[in-house]
Design a protein around this motif. Structure first.
Motif, PDB file in Angstrom:
ATOM      1  N   THR A   2       0.883  -1.341   0.012  1.00 34.72           N
ATOM      2  CA  THR A   2      -0.056  -0.054  -0.034  1.00 34.72           C
ATOM      3  C   THR A   2       0.895   1.314   0.148  1.00 34.72           C
ATOM      4  O   THR A   2       1.951   1.170   0.544  1.00 34.72           O
ATOM      5  CB  THR A   2      -1.146  -0.035   1.300  1.00 34.72           C
ATOM      6  N   GLN A   3       0.448   2.257  -0.804  1.00 34.60           N
ATOM      7  CA  GLN A   3       1.417   3.422  -0.849  1.00 34.60           C
ATOM      8  C   GLN A   3       0.456   4.577  -0.359  1.00 34.60           C
ATOM      9  O   GLN A   3      -0.609   4.712  -0.630  1.00 34.60           O
ATOM     10  CB  GLN A   3       1.756   3.410  -2.240  1.00 34.60           C
ATOM     11  N   ASN A   4       1.263   5.497   0.181  1.00 34.77           N
ATOM     12  CA  ASN A   4       0.666   6.949   0.457  1.00 34.77           C
ATOM     13  C   ASN A   4       2.050   8.012  -0.082  1.00 34.77           C
ATOM     14  O   ASN A   4       2.904   7.407  -0.587  1.00 34.77           O
ATOM     15  CB  ASN A   4       0.225   7.051   1.989  1.00 34.77           C
ATOM     16  N   SER A   5       1.751   8.984   0.092  1.00 36.81           N
ATOM     17  CA  SER A   5       2.615  10.230  -0.401  1.00 36.81           C
ATOM     18  C   SER A   5       4.096  10.029   0.058  1.00 36.81           C
ATOM     19  O   SER A   5       4.853  10.369  -0.542  1.00 36.81           O
ATOM     20  CB  SER A   5       2.143  11.738  -0.134  1.00 36.81           C
ATOM     21  N   TRP A   9       3.811   0.952   1.950  1.00 33.68           N
ATOM     22  CA  TRP A   9       3.676   0.044   3.204  1.00 33.68           C
ATOM     23  C   TRP A   9       3.832  -1.413   2.598  1.00 33.68           C
ATOM     24  O   TRP A   9       3.358  -1.754   1.421  1.00 33.68           O
ATOM     25  CB  TRP A   9       2.436   0.216   3.811  1.00 33.68           C
ATOM     26  N   PRO A  10       4.327  -2.267   3.474  1.00 30.21           N
ATOM     27  CA  PRO A  10       4.360  -3.687   2.881  1.00 30.21           C
ATOM     28  C   PRO A  10       3.301  -4.331   3.198  1.00 30.21           C
ATOM     29  O   PRO A  10       2.228  -4.123   3.988  1.00 30.21           O
ATOM     30  CB  PRO A  10       5.586  -4.307   3.946  1.00 30.21           C
ATOM     31  N   GLU A  25      -2.891  -4.820   8.422  1.00 27.43           N
ATOM     32  CA  GLU A  25      -3.346  -4.036   7.340  1.00 27.43           C
ATOM     33  C   GLU A  25      -4.081  -2.771   7.911  1.00 27.43           C
ATOM     34  O   GLU A  25      -3.959  -1.673   7.364  1.00 27.43           O
ATOM     35  CB  GLU A  25      -4.096  -4.970   6.291  1.00 27.43           C
ATOM     36  N   ALA A  26      -4.889  -3.112   9.015  1.00 26.46           N
ATOM     37  CA  ALA A  26      -5.766  -2.103   9.436  1.00 26.46           C
ATOM     38  C   ALA A  26      -4.977  -0.895  10.026  1.00 26.46           C
ATOM     39  O   ALA A  26      -5.138   0.208  10.305  1.00 26.46           O
ATOM     40  CB  ALA A  26      -6.805  -2.605  10.315  1.00 26.46           C
ATOM     41  N   ASN A  27      -3.973  -1.086  10.807  1.00 30.55           N
ATOM     42  CA  ASN A  27      -2.905  -0.393  11.531  1.00 30.55           C
ATOM     43  C   ASN A  27      -1.632   0.333  10.847  1.00 30.55           C
ATOM     44  O   ASN A  27      -0.761   0.852  11.230  1.00 30.55           O
ATOM     45  CB  ASN A  27      -2.327  -0.875  12.557  1.00 30.55           C
ATOM     46  N   LEU A  28      -1.601   0.000   9.416  1.00 24.46           N
ATOM     47  CA  LEU A  28      -0.468   0.575   8.601  1.00 24.46           C
ATOM     48  C   LEU A  28      -0.463   1.844   8.827  1.00 24.46           C
ATOM     49  O   LEU A  28      -1.398   2.781   8.661  1.00 24.46           O
ATOM     50  CB  LEU A  28      -0.576   0.301   7.185  1.00 24.46           C
ATOM     51  N   GLY A  29       0.582   2.540   9.390  1.00 18.56           N
ATOM     52  CA  GLY A  29       0.665   4.006   9.411  1.00 18.56           C
ATOM     53  C   GLY A  29       0.345   4.362  10.672  1.00 18.56           C
ATOM     54  O   GLY A  29       0.178   5.693  10.980  1.00 18.56           O
TER      55      GLY A  29
END
Length: 136
Positions: A2-5, A9-10, A25-29
């Motif tokens: 998953t990507q943000n600016s 994320w793996p 997955e729910a807690n990425l970032g």
């Protein structure tokens, strides 16, 4: 992935249970790196982390330079984004420093595997290569 600016994320490690993969997955970032945010200024966040025997803080992400100090001794297990699982024993006063470059991070959880309360103080430095993640 998953990507943000700022970060890519793996995917969750294959060795995690289905429940832990969903939580990962729910807690990425997620920047909630302690059980209580004790103090915050424009320069630092100070966290307390207190886990009773068998208690766990779920997956969270470190992007800021920081250090932790063990207030109490004990033992714990962490699962990491790369699939590694680490069993660690702590003594009061043990301290570790971590630094992250732009776009770098660490994702892990922490379970108290001992028979006494496990307490840490963590200090994050907000002025670094990465912007702070939300503290909630």
């Amino acid at each position: 992935m998953t990507q943000n600016s700022d970060f890519v994320w793996p995917n969750p490690p294959a060795n995690l249970s289905a429940h832990d993969r969903a939580e990962f997955e729910a807690n990425l970032g997620r920047g909630l790196v302690g059980t209580q945010l004790v103090s915050e200024t424009d320069r630092v966040r100070v966290w307390a982390l207190a886990l009773q025997p068998g208690e766990r803080i779920g997956f969270h992400t470190h992007v800021l330079d920081y250090f932790w100090t063990a207030v109490t001794g004990g033992s714990a297990r962490s699962q990491y984004a790369d699939g590694r699982v680490a069993e660690v024993s702590y003594k009061p006063g043990d301290t570790q420093h971590h630094a992250y470059g732009s776009g770098e991070f660490m994702i892990h959880d922490l379970t108290n595997t001992g028979d006494t309360e496990l307490v840490f103080t963590t200090v994050e430095f907000k002025q670094g290569a990465n912007a702070p993640l939300p503290a909630a």
